[in-house]
Design a protein around this motif. Structure first.
Motif, mmCIF file in Angstrom:
data_model
loop_
_atom_site.group_PDB
_atom_site.id
_atom_site.type_symbol
_atom_site.label_atom_id
_atom_site.label_comp_id
_atom_site.label_asym_id
_atom_site.label_seq_id
_atom_site.Cartn_x
_atom_site.Cartn_y
_atom_site.Cartn_z
ATOM 1 N N THR A 155 0.823 -1.206 0.000
ATOM 2 C CA THR A 155 0.000 0.000 0.000
ATOM 3 C C THR A 155 0.852 1.248 0.000
ATOM 4 O O THR A 155 0.662 2.158 -0.828
ATOM 5 N N PHE A 156 1.808 1.331 0.911
ATOM 6 C CA PHE A 156 2.678 2.498 0.968
ATOM 7 C C PHE A 156 3.469 2.662 -0.325
ATOM 8 O O PHE A 156 3.640 3.769 -0.827
ATOM 9 N N VAL A 157 3.952 1.537 -0.861
ATOM 10 C CA VAL A 157 4.752 1.593 -2.085
ATOM 11 C C VAL A 157 3.921 2.116 -3.243
ATOM 12 O O VAL A 157 4.360 2.974 -4.018
ATOM 13 N N MET A 158 2.692 1.615 -3.369
ATOM 14 C CA MET A 158 1.838 2.055 -4.457
ATOM 15 C C MET A 158 1.441 3.519 -4.297
ATOM 16 O O MET A 158 1.392 4.274 -5.270
ATOM 17 N N TYR A 159 1.158 3.916 -3.076
ATOM 18 C CA TYR A 159 0.831 5.319 -2.839
ATOM 19 C C TYR A 159 2.014 6.213 -3.207
ATOM 20 O O TYR A 159 1.833 7.294 -3.787
ATOM 21 N N GLU A 160 3.207 5.797 -2.873
ATOM 22 C CA GLU A 160 4.391 6.588 -3.207
ATOM 23 C C GLU A 160 4.560 6.699 -4.725
ATOM 24 O O GLU A 160 4.890 7.767 -5.253
ATOM 25 N N LYS A 161 4.338 5.595 -5.434
ATOM 26 C CA LYS A 161 4.464 5.620 -6.888
ATOM 27 C C LYS A 161 3.402 6.526 -7.523
ATOM 28 O O LYS A 161 3.701 7.299 -8.431
ATOM 29 N N LEU A 162 2.176 6.421 -7.052
ATOM 30 C CA LEU A 162 1.123 7.277 -7.589
ATOM 31 C C LEU A 162 1.369 8.734 -7.220
ATOM 32 O O LEU A 162 1.094 9.644 -8.012
ATOM 33 N N TYR A 163 1.874 8.946 -6.029
ATOM 34 C CA TYR A 163 2.213 10.294 -5.576
ATOM 35 C C TYR A 163 3.257 10.908 -6.507
ATOM 36 O O TYR A 163 3.118 12.059 -6.953
ATOM 37 N N ASN A 164 4.298 10.150 -6.831
ATOM 38 C CA ASN A 164 5.340 10.629 -7.740
ATOM 39 C C ASN A 164 4.806 10.809 -9.151
ATOM 40 O O ASN A 164 5.217 11.735 -9.874
ATOM 41 N N ASN A 165 3.893 9.930 -9.563
ATOM 42 C CA ASN A 165 3.323 10.039 -10.902
ATOM 43 C C ASN A 165 2.540 11.344 -11.064
ATOM 44 O O ASN A 165 2.681 12.050 -12.072
ATOM 45 N N LEU A 166 1.735 11.683 -10.077
ATOM 46 C CA LEU A 166 0.988 12.936 -10.134
ATOM 47 C C LEU A 166 1.919 14.149 -10.098
ATOM 48 O O LEU A 166 1.687 15.140 -10.799
ATOM 49 N N GLU A 167 2.954 14.060 -9.304
ATOM 50 C CA GLU A 167 3.911 15.162 -9.238
ATOM 51 C C GLU A 167 4.598 15.372 -10.579
ATOM 52 O O GLU A 167 4.794 16.506 -11.021
ATOM 53 N N ASN A 168 4.974 14.276 -11.237
ATOM 54 C CA ASN A 168 5.636 14.379 -12.530
ATOM 55 C C ASN A 168 4.713 14.976 -13.581
ATOM 56 O O ASN A 168 5.131 15.812 -14.391
ATOM 57 N N ILE A 169 3.457 14.563 -13.575
ATOM 58 C CA ILE A 169 2.510 15.094 -14.556
ATOM 59 C C ILE A 169 2.293 16.595 -14.337
ATOM 60 O O ILE A 169 2.278 17.386 -15.285
ATOM 61 N N LYS A 170 2.158 16.995 -13.094
ATOM 62 C CA LYS A 170 1.968 18.414 -12.803
ATOM 63 C C LYS A 170 3.204 19.218 -13.190
ATOM 64 O O LYS A 170 3.093 20.350 -13.699
ATOM 65 N N ALA A 171 4.392 18.660 -12.990
ATOM 66 C CA ALA A 171 5.616 19.359 -13.382
ATOM 67 C C ALA A 171 5.712 19.511 -14.898
ATOM 68 O O ALA A 171 6.134 20.561 -15.407
ATOM 69 N N ILE A 172 5.305 18.478 -15.617
ATOM 70 C CA ILE A 172 5.330 18.563 -17.085
ATOM 71 C C ILE A 172 4.351 19.615 -17.582
ATOM 72 O O ILE A 172 4.644 20.385 -18.499
#
Length: 351
Positions: A63-80
């Motif tokens: 759960t924590f691992v998946m949340y971290e990955k999704l968290y990073n995914n959203l951050e990357n999309i917003k940065a792009i």
């Protein structure tokens, strides 16, 4: 659905152009572009959903691992999006949706850091332990000393619920022989050597939780369940702890699936089923799914419950229902054509 649509686009566009009544439903290049973006954007969420909703194996540590990955995914999309010089036409719609997802995501992610089961599941995984909480790029580093806080709280839970638990099965298990670096003697050997008073103190202060954390984590371990199955003799009290934590599902998808199974059993055509019959049937279906073999029937054929004493089985009822649908369709089809031609097409031997 989006994946199939994009894959079939070379066939969908020409097919719609050949049907005037469907041209109003044709997708523009802007909409196809948006669909391709959504496909790539939602793919990590699909993977996370399929991974977390599993119930046959312990998946709470993911759960924590998946949340971290999704968290990073959203951050990357917003940065792009922030670096874009040429903005697509659909940019504003997607940006608003992602902002709302971000708020919703942070709301639920913050809740996972409070229940101890999520933390314990990571600590009790021999390939993870406290590594996730100490990673520099993880969200746990936002709180100074978060890893130490989790470690202290987990140790307190272990000491309270498992370290002093009296279990007869543990009395027959000899204490763990540590590595030479720990220089600790076993309890039964301490009385025979009166010169090693320091070893006696180390033995009395031995804690499975501390010893477990001192052991280097095994990065090759992917599934903690077989590891604890073979290592419970080394950490008997920790094994009891993992037995309780590993049984906690990561999501409620398994419960929803059980509701679906019960809904397929207790249909409106079976109004006389008792609760125990429904439960036994669900357990039998689960047994068949796991074992693949039917349970031998040993009951007397005359001792059949009342709810099974029916004139027709459920399979026959379903067949009748399908047959009614077929007859209804045939009636509408024959009304559109001449009766003679329809009869000749359906029953050429009798026409």
């Amino acid at each position: 659905m989006i994946e199939r649509g994009i894959y079939l686009r070379p066939a969908i566009d020409p097919w719609i152009q050949t049907r005037p009544e469907l041209k109003e439903f044709a997708l523009s290049d802007r909409e196809w572009e948006l669909a391709e973006f959504l496909l790539r954007f939602l793919e990590p969420f699909r993977h996370a959903t399929n991974s977390i909703q599993a119930t046959e194996r312990p998946s709470l540590h993911k759960t924590f691992v998946m949340y971290e990955k999704l968290y990073n995914n959203l951050e990357n999309i917003k940065a792009i999006f922030n670096k874009m010089t040429t903005v697509p036409e659909w940019f504003q719609e997607v940006q608003n949706a992602i902002d709302e997802m971000w708020d919703k995501f942070k709301h639920h992610y913050s809740k996972t850091k409070k229940p101890p089961a999520y933390v314990d599941a990571n600590i009790l995984h021999p390939g993870k332990k406290l590594h996730l909480f100490k990673k520099k790029d993880s969200s746990f580093m936002d709180t100074p000393g978060q890893a130490q806080i989790y470690e202290q709280e987990a140790r307190a839970r272990f000491d309270k619920y498992y370290n002093h638990q009296k279990d007869k099965s543990l009395n027959s298990i000899s204490p763990v022989q540590p590595s030479n670096s720990l220089k600790r003697k076993r309890a039964e050997d301490s009385d025979s050597d009166s010169d090693n008073s320091d070893d006696d103190n180390d033995t009395s202060a031995y804690n499975e939780f501390d010893h477990y954390l001192r052991v280097k984590r095994d990065k090759l371990v992917r599934d903690a369940l077989p590891w604890w199955r073979t290592s419970h003799g080394m950490f008997p009290k920790m094994g009891l702890w993992y037995r309780d934590v590993g049984a906690v599902p990561a999501s409620g998808a398994g419960v929803e699936r059980e509701f679906s199974i019960s809904g397929n059993i207790a249909t409106k055509k079976r109004p006389r089923l008792r609760a125990k019959t429904i439960s036994d049937t669900m357990m039998y279906k689960r047994w068949r799914a796991h074992r693949g073999n039917p349970i031998p029937c040993i009951a007397d054929e005359h001792e059949i419950p009342d709810e099974y004493d029916e004139d027709e089985s459920d399979a026959e009822s379903e067949f009748d229902e399908r047959n009614i649908e077929l007859e209804s369709w045939l009636a509408e089809w024959m009304a559109e054509k001449e009766l003679a031609s329809a009869a000749q097409a359906l029953f050429p031997a009798e026409a």
